[in-house]
Design an enzyme around this catalytic site. Sequence first.
Site, PDB file in Angstrom:
ATOM      1  N   ILE A 118       3.081   4.446  -0.065  1.00 39.30           N
ATOM      2  CA  ILE A 118       4.409   5.147  -0.452  1.00 39.30           C
ATOM      3  C   ILE A 118       4.625   4.079  -1.320  1.00 39.30           C
ATOM      4  O   ILE A 118       5.751   3.624  -2.174  1.00 39.30           O
ATOM      5  CB  ILE A 118       5.282   5.237   0.429  1.00 39.30           C
ATOM      6  CG1 ILE A 118       4.383   6.843   0.996  1.00 39.30           C
ATOM      7  CG2 ILE A 118       6.954   6.089  -0.125  1.00 39.30           C
ATOM      8  CD1 ILE A 118       5.325   7.512   2.095  1.00 39.30           C
ATOM      9  N   SER A 128       0.759  -1.214  -0.382  1.00 41.34           N
ATOM     10  CA  SER A 128      -0.185   0.128  -0.059  1.00 41.34           C
ATOM     11  C   SER A 128       0.882   1.002  -0.122  1.00 41.34           C
ATOM     12  O   SER A 128       1.942   1.133  -0.389  1.00 41.34           O
ATOM     13  CB  SER A 128      -0.614  -0.059   1.321  1.00 41.34           C
ATOM     14  OG  SER A 128      -0.079   0.361   2.304  1.00 41.34           O
ATOM     15  N   SER A 142      11.871   9.608   8.815  1.00 39.84           N
ATOM     16  CA  SER A 142      10.675  10.901   8.513  1.00 39.84           C
ATOM     17  C   SER A 142      11.212  11.927  10.055  1.00 39.84           C
ATOM     18  O   SER A 142      12.445  11.857  10.626  1.00 39.84           O
ATOM     19  CB  SER A 142       9.884  10.520   9.335  1.00 39.84           C
ATOM     20  OG  SER A 142       8.439  11.473  10.114  1.00 39.84           O
ATOM     21  N   TYR A 193       7.126   6.439  17.703  1.00 37.62           N
ATOM     22  CA  TYR A 193       7.395   6.521  16.413  1.00 37.62           C
ATOM     23  C   TYR A 193       8.728   6.990  16.219  1.00 37.62           C
ATOM     24  O   TYR A 193       9.143   6.926  15.481  1.00 37.62           O
ATOM     25  CB  TYR A 193       5.718   6.617  15.957  1.00 37.62           C
ATOM     26  CG  TYR A 193       6.090   7.115  14.378  1.00 37.62           C
ATOM     27  CD1 TYR A 193       5.133   5.563  13.872  1.00 37.62           C
ATOM     28  CD2 TYR A 193       5.936   8.364  13.634  1.00 37.62           C
ATOM     29  CE1 TYR A 193       5.674   6.357  11.833  1.00 37.62           C
ATOM     30  CE2 TYR A 193       6.271   8.828  12.465  1.00 37.62           C
ATOM     31  CZ  TYR A 193       6.356   6.812  11.321  1.00 37.62           C
ATOM     32  OH  TYR A 193       6.583   7.536  10.273  1.00 37.62           O
ATOM     33  N   LYS A 247      11.773   6.211  13.721  1.00 33.05           N
ATOM     34  CA  LYS A 247      12.680   6.884  12.309  1.00 33.05           C
ATOM     35  C   LYS A 247      13.760   7.665  12.766  1.00 33.05           C
ATOM     36  O   LYS A 247      14.907   7.732  12.336  1.00 33.05           O
ATOM     37  CB  LYS A 247      11.533   8.395  12.215  1.00 33.05           C
ATOM     38  CG  LYS A 247       9.578   7.182  12.182  1.00 33.05           C
ATOM     39  CD  LYS A 247       9.787   6.420  10.839  1.00 33.05           C
ATOM     40  CE  LYS A 247       9.646   5.427  10.225  1.00 33.05           C
ATOM     41  NZ  LYS A 247      10.031   4.670   9.080  1.00 33.05           N
TER      42      LYS A 247
HETATM   43  N1  LIG Z   1       2.868   8.681   5.183  1.00 34.01           N
HETATM   44  C1  LIG Z   1       3.571   9.807   5.440  1.00 34.01           C
HETATM   45  O1  LIG Z   1       2.379  10.895   6.356  1.00 34.01           O
HETATM   46  C2  LIG Z   1       4.456   9.574   6.184  1.00 34.01           C
HETATM   47  C3  LIG Z   1       5.934  10.361   6.509  1.00 34.01           C
HETATM   48  C4  LIG Z   1       6.900  10.623   6.691  1.00 34.01           C
HETATM   49  C5  LIG Z   1       7.852   9.315   6.851  1.00 34.01           C
HETATM   50  N2  LIG Z   1       6.224   7.680   6.494  1.00 34.01           N
HETATM   51  C6  LIG Z   1       6.989   6.200   6.225  1.00 34.01           C
HETATM   52  O2  LIG Z   1       6.735   5.477   4.904  1.00 34.01           O
HETATM   53  C7  LIG Z   1       6.548   4.992   4.982  1.00 34.01           C
HETATM   54  C8  LIG Z   1       5.769   4.130   3.843  1.00 34.01           C
HETATM   55  O3  LIG Z   1       4.397   4.530   4.876  1.00 34.01           O
HETATM   56  P1  LIG Z   1       2.991   4.523   4.710  1.00 34.01           P
HETATM   57  O4  LIG Z   1       2.682   6.477   4.652  1.00 34.01           O
HETATM   58  O5  LIG Z   1       2.640   4.526   2.421  1.00 34.01           O
HETATM   59  O6  LIG Z   1       2.141   3.855   5.103  1.00 34.01           O
HETATM   60  P2  LIG Z   1       0.908   2.608   4.704  1.00 34.01           P
HETATM   61  O7  LIG Z   1      -0.231   3.156   4.068  1.00 34.01           O
HETATM   62  O8  LIG Z   1       0.723   1.880   5.767  1.00 34.01           O
HETATM   63  O9  LIG Z   1       2.267   1.491   4.573  1.00 34.01           O
HETATM   64  C9  LIG Z   1       3.077   0.726   5.415  1.00 34.01           C
HETATM   65  C10 LIG Z   1       3.481  -0.061   4.725  1.00 34.01           C
HETATM   66  O10 LIG Z   1       4.405  -1.301   5.577  1.00 34.01           O
HETATM   67  C11 LIG Z   1       3.286  -2.577   5.983  1.00 34.01           C
HETATM   68  N3  LIG Z   1       3.438  -2.731   6.865  1.00 34.01           N
HETATM   69  C12 LIG Z   1       4.026  -2.679   8.376  1.00 34.01           C
HETATM   70  N4  LIG Z   1       4.677  -2.864   9.006  1.00 34.01           N
HETATM   71  C13 LIG Z   1       4.664  -4.116   8.914  1.00 34.01           C
HETATM   72  C14 LIG Z   1       4.934  -5.731   9.139  1.00 34.01           C
HETATM   73  N5  LIG Z   1       4.665  -5.680  10.330  1.00 34.01           N
HETATM   74  N6  LIG Z   1       5.864  -6.328   8.082  1.00 34.01           N
HETATM   75  C15 LIG Z   1       5.676  -6.336   7.156  1.00 34.01           C
HETATM   76  N7  LIG Z   1       5.500  -4.657   6.273  1.00 34.01           N
HETATM   77  C16 LIG Z   1       4.714  -4.331   7.414  1.00 34.01           C
HETATM   78  C17 LIG Z   1       1.953  -2.510   5.122  1.00 34.01           C
HETATM   79  O11 LIG Z   1       1.643  -3.845   4.868  1.00 34.01           O
HETATM   80  P3  LIG Z   1      -0.163  -4.255   5.529  1.00 34.01           P
HETATM   81  O12 LIG Z   1      -0.853  -3.596   4.043  1.00 34.01           O
HETATM   82  O13 LIG Z   1      -0.128  -5.428   5.919  1.00 34.01           O
HETATM   83  O14 LIG Z   1       0.007  -3.333   6.801  1.00 34.01           O
HETATM   84  C18 LIG Z   1       1.859  -1.737   4.294  1.00 34.01           C
HETATM   85  O15 LIG Z   1       2.330  -1.948   2.880  1.00 34.01           O
HETATM   86  C19 LIG Z   1       6.694   3.752   6.739  1.00 34.01           C
HETATM   87  O16 LIG Z   1       8.184   3.874   7.034  1.00 34.01           O
HETATM   88  C20 LIG Z   1       6.211   5.440   6.909  1.00 34.01           C
HETATM   89  O17 LIG Z   1       7.210   5.377   8.163  1.00 34.01           O
HETATM   90  C21 LIG Z   1       5.332   7.505   6.414  1.00 34.01           C
END
Ligand SMILES: NC(=O)c1ccc[n+]([C@@H]2O[C@H](COP(=O)([O-])OP(=O)(O)OC[C@H]3O[C@@H](n4cnc5c(N)ncnc54)[C@H](OP(=O)(O)O)[C@@H]3O)[C@@H](O)[C@H]2O)c1
Length: 293
Positions: free
Chosen positions: A15, A13, A139, A168, A172
């Site tokens: 990013i 899902s 992050s 969290y 990071k």
């Molecule tokens: N969104 C923001 O504003 C933001 C800002 C700064 C940094 N980030 C970083 O960007 C990265 C991606 O996040 P996102 O925003 O795209 O969120 P997201 O849509 O929730 O995606 C997170 C992904 O990580 C997977 N995941 C979670 N727990 C896991 C586990 N135990 N084992 C394997 N995979 C796992 C999820 O799989 P499932 O589908 O199974 O849940 C999902 O595919 C993260 O590292 C986050 O900290 C995001």
Amino acid sequence: MDEKIAVVTGASSGIGREVARALARRGFRVAMVSRSEVRGADAADDVRGSAPGARVETFFADLSSRADVRRLAERLRERYRRLDVLVNNAGVHLTRAKVSVDGFDRMVATNHLGPFLLTNLLRELLVRSAPSRVVVVASEAHRRAGALDAERFAEPGAYGAAGSHRVYARTKLLNVLFALELADRLEGTGVAVHALCPGPVATGLKRDLPTPSRTSALLARTPLLRTAEQGARPVVRLAADPEFATGTGYHGSVYHGSVRLARLLKESPACRDVELRRTVWERSAHLVGLPSR
Ligand SMILES: NC(=O)c1ccc[n+]([C@@H]2O[C@H](COP(=O)([O-])OP(=O)(O)OC[C@H]3O[C@@H](n4cnc5c(N)ncnc54)[C@H](OP(=O)(O)O)[C@@H]3O)[C@@H](O)[C@H]2O)c1
């Protein structure tokens, strides 16, 4: 010439899925790593549907489990003779404390210990395939981590939604410390290591929070909140653009396309603490059962 291989975690899902799509469109053969087989297969179909001819393969692992990460690394090493790009993207923001199967705080296990172990298990392959790259999706939240206890950061804690922001942020900070230390350790091997913040992105990351933080609520009303596709762009640039084939570092947050612009915002003072980086590395290695060198 051999085709290029990229491994992207958290590809089901947000990013990660967009990074996988963009790399597939750029001609990479992409290993999409997901936790759930159903969500992972759906995401892979989605990517194949929008990138005709894309070579996409699915792998499954719960990154908070050492055994799963070891199995995943083994499968990847069996499947691919080279590895050009590893994108450590998977992450969670859990809103209450949970314990991983190995007895660690589950958010720390997922966001830091899992990628730490996976990267180390793929390290030889990355070095053999050099020039190659590791991209760590960290992050700007790392600035709110507070003091980091380098010996006890993975111990299970007790926190609810409010306290979860600090944990969290700590995961990071661990991401940035890991990337900078890895870069030092890989100096001269031809493996470039980049860490970045993708900016505030509308994904499912904060889905469990009862109320959005004040910052997220404010950002949601501005054009600064990015789509997952926009959030993936700087990750893809660091993973694949020729200008980032060498060099290393934390690239901060990128809101308008230019990774360079982000360099104005350097990592926090904790990240410049070389002793802290080294202690965290050694402690992490101990916790996942790796030698510390
Ligand atoms: N969104 C923001 O504003 C933001 C800002 C700064 C940094 N980030 C970083 O960007 C990265 C991606 O996040 P996102 O925003 O795209 O969120 P997201 O849509 O929730 O995606 C997170 C992904 O990580 C997977 N995941 C979670 N727990 C896991 C586990 N135990 N084992 C394997 N995979 C796992 C999820 O799989 P499932 O589908 O199974 O849940 C999902 O595919 C993260 O590292 C986050 O900290 C995001």
